[in-house]
Design a protein around this motif. Structure first.
Motif, PDB file in Angstrom:
ATOM      1  N   THR A   1       0.830  -1.205   0.000  1.00  0.00           N
ATOM      2  CA  THR A   1       0.000   0.000   0.000  1.00  0.00           C
ATOM      3  C   THR A   1       0.866   1.258   0.000  1.00  0.00           C
ATOM      4  N   ALA A   2       1.998   1.209   0.716  1.00  0.00           N
ATOM      5  CA  ALA A   2       2.860   2.396   0.768  1.00  0.00           C
ATOM      6  C   ALA A   2       3.356   2.757  -0.620  1.00  0.00           C
ATOM      7  N   TRP A   3       3.811   1.756  -1.363  1.00  0.00           N
ATOM      8  CA  TRP A   3       4.366   2.036  -2.685  1.00  0.00           C
ATOM      9  C   TRP A   3       3.270   2.495  -3.636  1.00  0.00           C
ATOM     10  N   LEU A   4       2.146   1.749  -3.666  1.00  0.00           N
ATOM     11  CA  LEU A   4       1.098   2.067  -4.636  1.00  0.00           C
ATOM     12  C   LEU A   4       0.469   3.432  -4.375  1.00  0.00           C
ATOM     13  N   THR A   5       0.357   3.824  -3.101  1.00  0.00           N
ATOM     14  CA  THR A   5      -0.326   5.091  -2.837  1.00  0.00           C
ATOM     15  C   THR A   5       0.612   6.294  -2.902  1.00  0.00           C
ATOM     16  N   THR A   6       1.930   6.069  -2.882  1.00  0.00           N
ATOM     17  CA  THR A   6       2.832   7.230  -2.894  1.00  0.00           C
ATOM     18  C   THR A   6       3.618   7.382  -4.186  1.00  0.00           C
ATOM     19  N   ALA A   7       3.832   6.266  -4.935  1.00  0.00           N
ATOM     20  CA  ALA A   7       4.728   6.362  -6.097  1.00  0.00           C
ATOM     21  C   ALA A   7       4.113   7.223  -7.191  1.00  0.00           C
ATOM     22  N   GLN A   8       4.979   8.010  -7.846  1.00  0.00           N
ATOM     23  CA  GLN A   8       4.556   8.784  -8.999  1.00  0.00           C
ATOM     24  C   GLN A   8       4.809   7.948 -10.248  1.00  0.00           C
TER      25      GLN A   8
ATOM     26  N   LEU B   1       3.264   5.755 -12.072  1.00  0.00           N
ATOM     27  CA  LEU B   1       2.972   4.330 -12.186  1.00  0.00           C
ATOM     28  C   LEU B   1       2.220   4.119 -13.486  1.00  0.00           C
ATOM     29  N   PRO B   2       2.337   2.938 -14.098  1.00  0.00           N
ATOM     30  CA  PRO B   2       1.499   2.655 -15.270  1.00  0.00           C
ATOM     31  C   PRO B   2       0.022   2.736 -14.890  1.00  0.00           C
ATOM     32  N   GLY B   3      -0.824   2.982 -15.874  1.00  0.00           N
ATOM     33  CA  GLY B   3      -2.229   3.302 -15.643  1.00  0.00           C
ATOM     34  C   GLY B   3      -2.951   2.429 -14.647  1.00  0.00           C
ATOM     35  N   TRP B   4      -2.902   1.096 -14.819  1.00  0.00           N
ATOM     36  CA  TRP B   4      -3.717   0.248 -13.951  1.00  0.00           C
ATOM     37  C   TRP B   4      -3.208   0.255 -12.518  1.00  0.00           C
ATOM     38  N   LEU B   5      -1.878   0.360 -12.342  1.00  0.00           N
ATOM     39  CA  LEU B   5      -1.338   0.410 -10.978  1.00  0.00           C
ATOM     40  C   LEU B   5      -1.724   1.728 -10.311  1.00  0.00           C
ATOM     41  N   ALA B   6      -1.684   2.803 -11.121  1.00  0.00           N
ATOM     42  CA  ALA B   6      -2.059   4.102 -10.577  1.00  0.00           C
ATOM     43  C   ALA B   6      -3.517   4.080 -10.135  1.00  0.00           C
ATOM     44  N   PHE B   7      -4.352   3.335 -10.883  1.00  0.00           N
ATOM     45  CA  PHE B   7      -5.756   3.236 -10.514  1.00  0.00           C
ATOM     46  C   PHE B   7      -5.901   2.522  -9.169  1.00  0.00           C
ATOM     47  N   ILE B   8      -5.153   1.413  -9.000  1.00  0.00           N
ATOM     48  CA  ILE B   8      -5.207   0.699  -7.708  1.00  0.00           C
ATOM     49  C   ILE B   8      -4.742   1.618  -6.596  1.00  0.00           C
TER      50      ILE B   8
ATOM     51  N   SER C   1      -5.118   4.635  -6.250  1.00  0.00           N
ATOM     52  CA  SER C   1      -5.952   5.801  -5.996  1.00  0.00           C
ATOM     53  C   SER C   1      -6.740   5.673  -4.699  1.00  0.00           C
ATOM     54  N   SER C   2      -6.933   4.464  -4.190  1.00  0.00           N
ATOM     55  CA  SER C   2      -7.647   4.319  -2.928  1.00  0.00           C
ATOM     56  C   SER C   2      -6.975   3.243  -2.074  1.00  0.00           C
ATOM     57  N   PRO C   3      -6.791   3.527  -0.784  1.00  0.00           N
ATOM     58  CA  PRO C   3      -6.187   2.518   0.102  1.00  0.00           C
ATOM     59  C   PRO C   3      -6.966   1.202   0.094  1.00  0.00           C
ATOM     60  N   TRP C   4      -8.283   1.259  -0.154  1.00  0.00           N
ATOM     61  CA  TRP C   4      -9.056   0.016  -0.122  1.00  0.00           C
ATOM     62  C   TRP C   4      -8.673  -0.891  -1.278  1.00  0.00           C
ATOM     63  N   PHE C   5      -8.346  -0.293  -2.445  1.00  0.00           N
ATOM     64  CA  PHE C   5      -7.866  -1.110  -3.559  1.00  0.00           C
ATOM     65  C   PHE C   5      -6.501  -1.708  -3.243  1.00  0.00           C
ATOM     66  N   THR C   6      -5.649  -0.887  -2.561  1.00  0.00           N
ATOM     67  CA  THR C   6      -4.308  -1.415  -2.276  1.00  0.00           C
ATOM     68  C   THR C   6      -4.375  -2.517  -1.228  1.00  0.00           C
ATOM     69  N   LEU C   7      -5.389  -2.461  -0.369  1.00  0.00           N
ATOM     70  CA  LEU C   7      -5.565  -3.565   0.584  1.00  0.00           C
ATOM     71  C   LEU C   7      -5.817  -4.851  -0.184  1.00  0.00           C
ATOM     72  N   LEU C   8      -6.714  -4.766  -1.166  1.00  0.00           N
ATOM     73  CA  LEU C   8      -7.016  -5.942  -1.980  1.00  0.00           C
ATOM     74  C   LEU C   8      -5.766  -6.431  -2.708  1.00  0.00           C
TER      75      LEU C   8
ATOM     76  N   GLY D   1       4.655   9.816   3.595  1.00  0.00           N
ATOM     77  CA  GLY D   1       3.588  10.510   2.886  1.00  0.00           C
ATOM     78  C   GLY D   1       2.449   9.599   2.469  1.00  0.00           C
ATOM     79  N   ILE D   2       2.233   8.505   3.209  1.00  0.00           N
ATOM     80  CA  ILE D   2       1.128   7.599   2.889  1.00  0.00           C
ATOM     81  C   ILE D   2      -0.182   8.273   3.285  1.00  0.00           C
ATOM     82  N   PRO D   3      -1.187   8.278   2.395  1.00  0.00           N
ATOM     83  CA  PRO D   3      -2.431   8.988   2.705  1.00  0.00           C
ATOM     84  C   PRO D   3      -3.237   8.267   3.789  1.00  0.00           C
ATOM     85  N   PRO D   4      -4.117   8.980   4.482  1.00  0.00           N
ATOM     86  CA  PRO D   4      -4.968   8.339   5.479  1.00  0.00           C
ATOM     87  C   PRO D   4      -6.076   7.536   4.797  1.00  0.00           C
ATOM     88  N   VAL D   5      -6.747   6.697   5.582  1.00  0.00           N
ATOM     89  CA  VAL D   5      -7.839   5.883   5.045  1.00  0.00           C
ATOM     90  C   VAL D   5      -9.151   6.628   5.230  1.00  0.00           C
TER      91      VAL D   5
END
Lengths: 342, 611
Positions: free
Chosen positions: B83-90, B92-99, B101-108, B162-166
């Motif tokens: 979740t840290a990488w997916l929510t903070t990295a700049q 990212l390829p489209g589908w990863l950036a979509f995941i 976009s929300s901590p709930w997707f990164t949980l999945l 810089g991980i966003p809150p839930v």
């Protein structure tokens, strides 16, 4: 990469591999006889090395106080459970009189002026007795417990020993003098004297262990216990004695490995664990059962480590510990019966 | 042990508290905690909750299933770093950036990744004997720790910040007090789903792992699958804890995912009481609070900074394992007298479907020239025998004649070197005992194999494993109750059938040996077999019990059951069975009616020696 670098890395790998081989042998031995997966092996290595370092710098080695403490604890456990006056007497002798006598002797000796051989003996005399004491206190009361419980206890002992190591040695690492400064030229290859000492010592130890197990009554008793604990007990071999003897041998091997490794790399209070785990990877290659396979695995681990530190030094440990996965895969493919465990 | 259960049963008086009441009080306290406690304690409780989530997985894995992992912290790291990488990295390829976009997707995403890694690791280590798994997890815990620290894109040893809150339904959980409710919602969900799971068909299969693989497999349990299931569940719990951790701290670095923390999680499970879901909570609480406290005072005592609490933890662990292997939970549970909830059996539940029984007289089992060699030793040589529906066959012989080996060839525990075993005309030699159990062969064991802490009813219900189909998820969310009622009803019917009705809810371990043997027969019957293999069923039984057993077997026979028994008690055998096969030195020396066998000179010679 040219031949010279390959030869140098190979030499490094074999040297480290020889030390891992010693550790792997001790781990296989301890597991076979007592079913304990001996995680604290690495702490004996670190304590041996750091005791040697203290002796070299002329300090009174603080491990003596640990020995005294361990002895008092063991005596207390013995007194709590012992039956005869003779056993108590013997326990007082080994667990109280001996550590105090050693402390007194060291107090009187001019530590800074001792020859290397004397230092080696003193380091052994201080750290090795803690092996059997450890068995008596931590493992003997639960000798019949499942392997899993023994493993968790083993990890707990390891943690406590690392904490104590930090307490008495502090966070600074030490490196000791090599046993030999000589350099030999072998074609284009420079071979360090210490490398030869390590290889020689490993071979001598392995041969000595072989002779012990093959020729002496105690060695045969240990082998019997490893094959069948109850059968050995019926033949009058005390499992407690076998356990203590095994831990004694493991401690000897641990301390000697520490003395051999300390001139090669800086040893910290917690270095033992990673070095010991590499011995483990080797022992697992041998299935925790075969001595020659474990020794071969150790050389493999040593070589893998030295070559990967050349190509990708940051990932050296990742590569070594990931090796365990294909090894386990190979083992799980070759064993295919449903196992019944206790 | 025995006395203990009796006193507990006696004390189950109305003065005891209802479990619902105790649970309710606990929930109210839990909900009120952040409103009344100072910030410091709320933070501490958050960490207790995170640890409890991981320890809960270990309760299932270690305490119930008998497997151990020191690498749970690495799974926590997997969840946290995903979740840290997916929510903070700049960039990212489209589908990863979509995941991302929300901590709930990164949980999945984290859960999927963790499950994949766990399945790969599990398939490598779970087949090996018990101690390879912990060693493997140790090695993998170290590898992953170094990987986290050395990967550039994961921020190296410095970590990611810089991980966003839930946000929950658009409401952002910004401070500790708010996050507290999210953490404990996860913990309670995990706690109750785990408890539900253990109280189900799959749960019994998982608990059967500790009773020995051979027993579980013979009852139709796929033990490799059951091991994998608990390993993956434990990893997923850890991953969820990592996700929570990352969004609570809003920062991750490799330190909290190292091996030593992995060991600490195991300590929590063991100290709390590894066999109990509530033990995870107790262990996590005790260790987390103790650690906090020791880190405060030990440096003052020793005069320098360092992780000295590990000395205390190590010593504490050794003492717990030497003196109180069940952990602290039983001690705490003893202080609060909660009434034990008893299972209800619904007599109205629909009976389970039965297999079509073969007609009387059909040959059910046939062994043809079975030979089994162990190296040079021939344990069975050209053994042939057959059993028909509605017939009891006895296999007898002096000690060491090879009866048990023969038994293993027939039941699929072992494979004959040559020869064949036919079950209803189908070759089953070399097939697993699980498959054979599915065809309608069921067995008991010479050395009783029960789960001593489980009730008689639940032990018997293990036998019906293959007659149910509801898996882990329905069990966790209680969608299996209809099937469960049918399974328990069937188990209760079999318990009554063998005459153990009075002991339905007693712990199996509290029964006398003879009763335990009868219990094994009930368990075997629960699988709806057409052939029973009984290994010395009368050993340890008193005369009355033997008569009752003989009566039961005659009744089964009259219903068309085929029975093969291995037995030493000649009075019992000769008065009960239809035919006898006698073995000596791995070979058949006689076969016939009981009366013929008693006069057979070869048999007399084998039993009494030459005259």
């Amino acid at each position: 990469m040219d031949a010279e670098i390959i030869a140098m890395l190979g030499q490094d790998g074999v040297t480290n591999g020889a030390i891992y081989a010693l550790l792997a042998l001790a781990l296989v031995l301890v597991f076979a006889v007592t079913r304990v997966i001996f995680i604290p092996q690495g702490e004996f290595l670190a304590w041996g090395a750091l005791t040697m370092a203290a002796l070299e710098s002329g300090h009174f080695p603080a491990t003596v106080w640990l020995l005294v403490g361990c002895g008092v604890l063991t005596l207390a456990v013995d007194a709590f459970s012992a039956t005869g006056r003779r056993t108590i007497g013997r326990s007082v002798l080994w667990n109280l009189a001996y550590p105090l006598a050693l402390a007194g002797l060291l107090w009187g000796l001019p530590i800074a002026e001792l020859p290397t051989a004397a230092r080696v003996l003193i380091a052994l005399a201080i750290v090795v007795p803690m092996g059997p004491m450890l068995y008596r206190v931590a493992f003997q009361p639960v000798a019949e417990a499942p392997v899993l419980v023994l493993l968790i206890i083993s990890v707990a002992v390891h943690l406590a020993m690392v904490g104590l190591g930090l307490l008495i040695f502090g966070p600074e690492g030490s490196r000791t003098q090599p046993f030999s400064e000589a350099q030999f030229e072998l074609g284009s290859l420079m071979v360090g004297g210490h490398t030869l000492v390590v290889l020689g010592a490993s071979v001598v130890l392995i041969v000595a262990l072989y002779l012990f197990f093959d020729r002496t009554l105690y060695g045969k008793a240990l082998r019997a216990t490893a094959i069948n604990r109850n059968g050995a007990r019926l033949m009058g071999i005390s499992p407690a004695l076998a356990g203590r003897l095994t831990f004694f041998l493991a401690a000897v091997i641990g301390v000697l490995s520490g003395l051999l490794v300390a001139p090669i790399t800086t040893v910290y209070y917690d270095s033992g664990f990673l070095i010991g785990l590499k011995g483990f990877v080797a022992a697992i290659i041998g299935g925790l059962a075969s001595y020659p396979l474990a020794a071969g695995g150790a050389i493999l681990v040593g070589l893998l480590e030295s070559f990967s530190s050349f190509w990708a030094s940051a990932f050296k440990d990742v590569i070594v510990f990931t090796l365990i996965i294909p090894v386990l895969m190979w083992r799980s493919l070759t064993s295919h019966h449903v196992e019944e465990e206790e | 042990m025995n006395a203990n259960t009796q006193t507990r049963a006696a004390a189950a008086a109305p003065s005891r508290l209802s479990p619902k009441l105790v649970l309710g009080v606990f929930m109210v306290l839990l909900a009120a905690a952040p409103l009344v406690l100072p910030e410091f304690y709320v933070t501490l409780l958050n960490y207790v909750g995170l640890s409890a989530l991981v320890a809960l997985g270990l309760v299932l894995l270690t305490g119930v299933g008998g497997l151990t992992s020191f690498g749970q912290a690495a799974f926590v790291g997997l969840g946290g770093y995903t979740t840290a990488w997916l929510t903070t990295a700049q960039d990212l390829p489209g589908w990863l950036a979509f995941i991302g976009s929300s901590p709930w997707f990164t949980l999945l995403a984290g859960l999927v990744l963790t499950a994949t890694v766990a399945v790969i690791l599990g398939s490598v280590t779970l087949k090996l004997s018990g101690h390879f798994l912990p060693l493997g997890t140790m090695a993998w815990g170290i590898s992953l720790y170094f990987l986290f620290g050395n990967m550039e894109f994961l921020g190296g040893h410095g970590g990611l910040s810089g991980i966003p809150p839930v946000s929950v339904f658009g409401y952002t959980l910004a401070d500790n007090g708010q996050f507290y409710y999210l953490v404990w919602a996860f913990v309670l969900a995990a706690l109750f789903t785990t408890r539900n799971l253990l109280d189900s068909r799959e749960g019994r299969a998982i608990r059967a792992l500790k009773g020995g693989m051979v027993m579980a497999e013979s009852m139709g349990v796929d033990t490799s699958r059951a091991r994998m299931v608990i390993f993956v569940i434990a990893a997923l719990h850890a991953c969820a804890a990592g996700w929570l951790y990352a969004h609570l701290q809003r920062f991750v670095n490799p330190t909290p995912f190292g091996l030593h923390i992995g060991i600490e999680y195991l300590f929590m499970a063991v100290v709390g009481g590894a066999g109990q879901v509530w033990g995870a909570l107790v262990g996590a609480g005790v260790i987390t609070v103790l650690k906090q406290w020791l880190q405060d005072i030990l440096p003052k005592v020793f005069g320098s900074a360092g992780n000295f609490e590990v000395i205390i933890f190590g010593v504490m662990m050794v003492i717990v394992l030497q003196r109180a292997r069940d952990g602290l939970w039983p001690l705490i549970a003893g202080l609060v007298p909660v009434r034990e909830a008893q299972k209800t059996i619904d007599p109205a539940a629909a009976p389970l479907p039965r297999k079509a029984q073969p007609p009387m007289g059909e040959t059910i089992l046939e062994a043809k020239d079975v030979t089994r060699k162990f190296g040079g030793l021939v344990a069975n040589n050209n053994m042939s025998l057959h059993v028909k529906a509605g017939e009891i066959l006895a296999l007898i012989g002096p000690n060491g004649a090879g009866k048990s080996t023969m038994f293993n060839q027939l039941s699929g525990v072992d494979t004959p070197t040559s020869g064949d075993v036919l079950f209803r005309g189908r070759s089953v030699a070399g097939h697993s005992s699980r498959e054979i159990a599915g065809l309608g062969m069921s067995r008991t064991f010479q050395h009783v194999r029960l789960l001593p802490k489980m009730t008689v009813l639940e032990n018997v219900a293990i036998g019906a494993h293959r007659r149910g189909s509801k898996g882990v998820l329905p069990a966790a969310w209680r969608l299996d109750r209809e099937e469960e009622a049918r399974l328990l009803r069937e188990a209760a019917v079999q318990v009554e059938r063998v005459g153990l009705k009075d002991f339905m809810f007693a712990e199996a371990g509290s029964l006398a040996l003879g009763q335990q043997r009868i219990l094994e027969i009930a368990r075997a019957l629960c699988s709806d077999p057409c052939l029973l293999l009984l290994d010395e069923p009368a050993a340890g039984l008193r005369l009355k019990e033997k008569q009752a057993l003989a009566e039961l077997l005659r009744r089964l026979k009259s219903e068309g059951m085929a029975v093969l028994i291995v037995e030493h008690d000649m009075d019992f055998v000769m008065s009960l069975v239809d035919r006898v096969v006698v073995m000596e030195f791995g070979e058949k020396i006689a076969e016939g009616l009981p009366a013929e066998i008693q006069k057979n000179p070869a048999v007399l010679e084998a039993y009494l020696g030459g005259v």
